[in-house]
Design a protein around this motif. Structure first.
Motif, PDB file in Angstrom:
ATOM      1  N   HIS A  64      -0.717   6.006   1.650  1.00  0.00           N
ATOM      2  CA  HIS A  64      -0.270   6.041   3.280  1.00  0.00           C
ATOM      3  C   HIS A  64       0.809   4.896   3.710  1.00  0.00           C
ATOM      4  O   HIS A  64       1.029   4.410   4.589  1.00  0.00           O
ATOM      5  CB  HIS A  64      -1.485   5.145   3.847  1.00  0.00           C
ATOM      6  N   ALA A  65       0.589   3.959   2.807  1.00  0.00           N
ATOM      7  CA  ALA A  65       1.584   2.760   2.657  1.00  0.00           C
ATOM      8  C   ALA A  65       2.894   3.634   2.289  1.00  0.00           C
ATOM      9  O   ALA A  65       3.829   3.146   3.365  1.00  0.00           O
ATOM     10  CB  ALA A  65       1.214   1.987   1.632  1.00  0.00           C
ATOM     11  N   GLY A  89      -4.607  -0.716  -1.656  1.00  0.00           N
ATOM     12  CA  GLY A  89      -4.344   0.554  -2.360  1.00  0.00           C
ATOM     13  C   GLY A  89      -4.807  -0.009  -4.525  1.00  0.00           C
ATOM     14  O   GLY A  89      -5.362  -0.236  -4.710  1.00  0.00           O
ATOM     15  N   ARG A  90      -4.078  -2.048  -4.075  1.00  0.00           N
ATOM     16  CA  ARG A  90      -4.408  -2.637  -6.154  1.00  0.00           C
ATOM     17  C   ARG A  90      -5.484  -2.522  -5.739  1.00  0.00           C
ATOM     18  O   ARG A  90      -5.669  -2.377  -6.672  1.00  0.00           O
ATOM     19  CB  ARG A  90      -3.066  -3.878  -5.294  1.00  0.00           C
ATOM     20  N   LEU A  91      -6.127  -3.082  -4.650  1.00  0.00           N
ATOM     21  CA  LEU A  91      -7.613  -4.327  -4.976  1.00  0.00           C
ATOM     22  C   LEU A  91      -8.957  -3.376  -5.173  1.00  0.00           C
ATOM     23  O   LEU A  91      -9.300  -3.208  -5.880  1.00  0.00           O
ATOM     24  CB  LEU A  91      -7.437  -4.089  -3.833  1.00  0.00           C
ATOM     25  N   TYR A  92      -8.028  -1.926  -4.519  1.00  0.00           N
ATOM     26  CA  TYR A  92      -9.050  -0.595  -5.080  1.00  0.00           C
ATOM     27  C   TYR A  92      -9.250   0.129  -5.749  1.00  0.00           C
ATOM     28  O   TYR A  92      -9.967   0.044  -6.573  1.00  0.00           O
ATOM     29  CB  TYR A  92      -9.035   0.523  -3.405  1.00  0.00           C
ATOM     30  N   ALA A  93      -8.103   0.264  -6.704  1.00  0.00           N
ATOM     31  CA  ALA A  93      -7.458   0.817  -8.265  1.00  0.00           C
ATOM     32  C   ALA A  93      -8.313  -0.261  -8.804  1.00  0.00           C
ATOM     33  O   ALA A  93      -8.547   0.012  -9.537  1.00  0.00           O
ATOM     34  CB  ALA A  93      -6.257   0.651  -8.340  1.00  0.00           C
ATOM     35  N   GLY A  94      -7.920  -1.635  -8.450  1.00  0.00           N
ATOM     36  CA  GLY A  94      -8.692  -2.616  -9.836  1.00  0.00           C
ATOM     37  C   GLY A  94     -10.090  -2.598  -9.779  1.00  0.00           C
ATOM     38  O   GLY A  94     -11.076  -3.228 -10.403  1.00  0.00           O
ATOM     39  N   MET A  95     -10.266  -2.383  -7.961  1.00  0.00           N
ATOM     40  CA  MET A  95     -12.238  -2.392  -8.290  1.00  0.00           C
ATOM     41  C   MET A  95     -12.650  -0.990  -8.881  1.00  0.00           C
ATOM     42  O   MET A  95     -14.267  -0.210  -9.132  1.00  0.00           O
ATOM     43  CB  MET A  95     -12.934  -2.277  -7.190  1.00  0.00           C
ATOM     44  N   GLY A  96     -11.682   0.130  -9.331  1.00  0.00           N
ATOM     45  CA  GLY A  96     -12.522   1.318 -10.269  1.00  0.00           C
ATOM     46  C   GLY A  96     -12.227   2.520  -9.225  1.00  0.00           C
ATOM     47  O   GLY A  96     -12.940   3.480  -9.143  1.00  0.00           O
ATOM     48  N   GLU A  97     -11.915   1.807  -7.707  1.00  0.00           N
ATOM     49  CA  GLU A  97     -12.767   2.794  -6.987  1.00  0.00           C
ATOM     50  C   GLU A  97     -10.860   3.345  -6.533  1.00  0.00           C
ATOM     51  O   GLU A  97      -9.897   3.270  -5.755  1.00  0.00           O
ATOM     52  CB  GLU A  97     -12.676   1.969  -4.911  1.00  0.00           C
ATOM     53  N   ILE A  98     -10.661   4.192  -7.480  1.00  0.00           N
ATOM     54  CA  ILE A  98      -9.326   5.143  -7.599  1.00  0.00           C
ATOM     55  C   ILE A  98      -8.518   5.952  -6.576  1.00  0.00           C
ATOM     56  O   ILE A  98      -7.582   5.734  -5.817  1.00  0.00           O
ATOM     57  CB  ILE A  98      -8.836   5.694  -8.508  1.00  0.00           C
ATOM     58  N   GLU A 157       6.446   0.557  -7.099  1.00  0.00           N
ATOM     59  CA  GLU A 157       5.543  -0.422  -7.755  1.00  0.00           C
ATOM     60  C   GLU A 157       4.264   0.510  -7.502  1.00  0.00           C
ATOM     61  O   GLU A 157       3.460   1.723  -7.604  1.00  0.00           O
ATOM     62  CB  GLU A 157       5.201  -1.503  -7.414  1.00  0.00           C
ATOM     63  N   ALA A 158       4.683   0.944  -5.744  1.00  0.00           N
ATOM     64  CA  ALA A 158       3.212   2.149  -5.237  1.00  0.00           C
ATOM     65  C   ALA A 158       3.558   3.783  -6.003  1.00  0.00           C
ATOM     66  O   ALA A 158       2.894   3.970  -6.722  1.00  0.00           O
ATOM     67  CB  ALA A 158       3.845   2.643  -4.089  1.00  0.00           C
ATOM     68  N   VAL A 193      -5.885  -2.202  10.224  1.00  0.00           N
ATOM     69  CA  VAL A 193      -5.217  -2.126   9.206  1.00  0.00           C
ATOM     70  C   VAL A 193      -3.626  -1.160   9.700  1.00  0.00           C
ATOM     71  O   VAL A 193      -4.288  -0.072  10.002  1.00  0.00           O
ATOM     72  CB  VAL A 193      -5.735  -1.326   8.017  1.00  0.00           C
ATOM     73  N   ALA A 194      -2.528  -1.812  10.105  1.00  0.00           N
ATOM     74  CA  ALA A 194      -1.652  -1.619  10.727  1.00  0.00           C
ATOM     75  C   ALA A 194       0.141  -1.290   9.577  1.00  0.00           C
ATOM     76  O   ALA A 194       0.269  -0.252  10.013  1.00  0.00           O
ATOM     77  CB  ALA A 194      -1.409  -1.696  12.167  1.00  0.00           C
ATOM     78  N   HIS A 195      -0.446  -2.040   9.223  1.00  0.00           N
ATOM     79  CA  HIS A 195       0.676  -2.940   8.103  1.00  0.00           C
ATOM     80  C   HIS A 195       1.169  -1.862   6.542  1.00  0.00           C
ATOM     81  O   HIS A 195       0.287  -1.998   6.114  1.00  0.00           O
ATOM     82  CB  HIS A 195       1.182  -4.402   8.024  1.00  0.00           C
ATOM     83  N   PRO A 196       2.142  -1.040   6.478  1.00  0.00           N
ATOM     84  CA  PRO A 196       2.202  -0.663   4.877  1.00  0.00           C
ATOM     85  C   PRO A 196       1.814  -1.567   3.541  1.00  0.00           C
ATOM     86  O   PRO A 196       1.432  -0.903   3.335  1.00  0.00           O
ATOM     87  CB  PRO A 196       3.818   0.059   5.429  1.00  0.00           C
ATOM     88  N   LEU A 197       2.350  -2.631   4.492  1.00  0.00           N
ATOM     89  CA  LEU A 197       1.645  -3.992   2.966  1.00  0.00           C
ATOM     90  C   LEU A 197       0.400  -3.906   2.908  1.00  0.00           C
ATOM     91  O   LEU A 197      -0.073  -4.455   1.794  1.00  0.00           O
ATOM     92  CB  LEU A 197       2.923  -5.522   3.720  1.00  0.00           C
ATOM     93  N   ASP A 198      -0.155  -3.603   4.339  1.00  0.00           N
ATOM     94  CA  ASP A 198      -1.585  -4.414   4.004  1.00  0.00           C
ATOM     95  C   ASP A 198      -2.039  -2.892   3.611  1.00  0.00           C
ATOM     96  O   ASP A 198      -3.337  -2.863   2.334  1.00  0.00           O
ATOM     97  CB  ASP A 198      -2.283  -4.326   5.332  1.00  0.00           C
ATOM     98  N   TYR A 199      -2.028  -2.150   3.549  1.00  0.00           N
ATOM     99  CA  TYR A 199      -1.958  -0.689   2.990  1.00  0.00           C
ATOM    100  C   TYR A 199      -1.555  -0.401   1.173  1.00  0.00           C
ATOM    101  O   TYR A 199      -2.591  -0.542   0.505  1.00  0.00           O
ATOM    102  CB  TYR A 199      -1.791   0.979   3.373  1.00  0.00           C
ATOM    103  N   PHE A 200      -0.860  -1.268   0.810  1.00  0.00           N
ATOM    104  CA  PHE A 200      -0.346  -1.408  -0.235  1.00  0.00           C
ATOM    105  C   PHE A 200      -1.342  -2.010  -1.128  1.00  0.00           C
ATOM    106  O   PHE A 200      -1.756  -2.008  -1.940  1.00  0.00           O
ATOM    107  CB  PHE A 200       1.286  -1.680   0.038  1.00  0.00           C
ATOM    108  N   SER A 201      -1.438  -3.233  -0.275  1.00  0.00           N
ATOM    109  CA  SER A 201      -2.232  -4.706  -0.959  1.00  0.00           C
ATOM    110  C   SER A 201      -3.952  -3.504  -1.584  1.00  0.00           C
ATOM    111  O   SER A 201      -3.997  -4.245  -2.357  1.00  0.00           O
ATOM    112  CB  SER A 201      -2.601  -5.304  -0.031  1.00  0.00           C
TER     113      SER A 201
END
Length: 183
Positions: free
Chosen positions: A164-165, A146-155, A177-178, A136-144
């Motif tokens: 990082h994003a 971050g949302r995915l982990y939060a949605g899975m409860g991995e706060i 949004e971040a 993972v190198a792109h800030p948009l990927d880290y943003f995505s």
């Protein structure tokens, strides 16, 4: 063929696909019904298209398999490939003429679909297990992520990815949004 497929699928509880949940599997289910074939129930259907969109849709305009192969997996198909929408036409042409030569491109297409599906599953698994693995190198990927982990409860993991994003630079709308998610 449908009966053979139902028999082949019988021992499996799960299937992995790419856009199969909304296209391929409903089509097969309808064909099974039309032929009065009752396959064993499919317990799990993991369609990688949905995960792919959650991970890379912000950065890549299209999440078609070809786009993901090029942009994420670093793979390009050769001229031996055929567009997926042409496959039924080539198959029906084969049934009419008996000439199997054009089906070589279909076999190439299907082989690379399967290989790409396996590569994509392994790639996504590696990123989700360890977003700091170097893939993972792109800030948009880290943003995505971050949302995915939060949605899975991995706060904690989500917070780290969003931070990082932000450090990498996000467009203003996503930066807001971040920051809101981090608050």
């Amino acid at each position: 063929m449908l009966a053979a497929l139902a028999e082949h699928l019988a021992p499996f509880e799960s299937v992995v696909s790419y856009n199969g949940r909304s296209f391929d599997w409903p089509l097969l289910e309808n064909r099974f019904v039309m032929r009065r074939i009752h396959p064993a129930p499919l317990i799990n259907h993991f369609d990688l298209l949905y995960l792919t969109r959650r991970l890379w849709k912000l950065r890549i305009d299209s999440c078609s398999m070809g786009s993901i192969e090029n942009a994420i997996l670093g793979f390009r198909r050769t001229q031996d490939d055929v567009d997926g929408w042409m496959i039924p036409q080539l198959y029906f042409q084969y049934l009419r003429t008996g000439n199997a030569k054009p089906l070589r491109r279909v076999f190439y297409h299907n082989l690379h679909d399967i290989l790409s599906l396996a590569m994509l599953a392994a790639y996504a698994d590696k990123i989700l297990q360890d977003p700091w693995c170097g893939l993972v190198a792109h800030p948009l990927d880290y943003f995505s992520l971050g949302r995915l982990y939060a949605g899975m409860g991995e706060i904690d993991q989500g917070v780290t990815c969003l931070e990082h994003a932000l450090q990498g630079g996000l467009p203003p709308r996503l930066e807001s949004e971040a920051l809101l998610r981090l608050a």
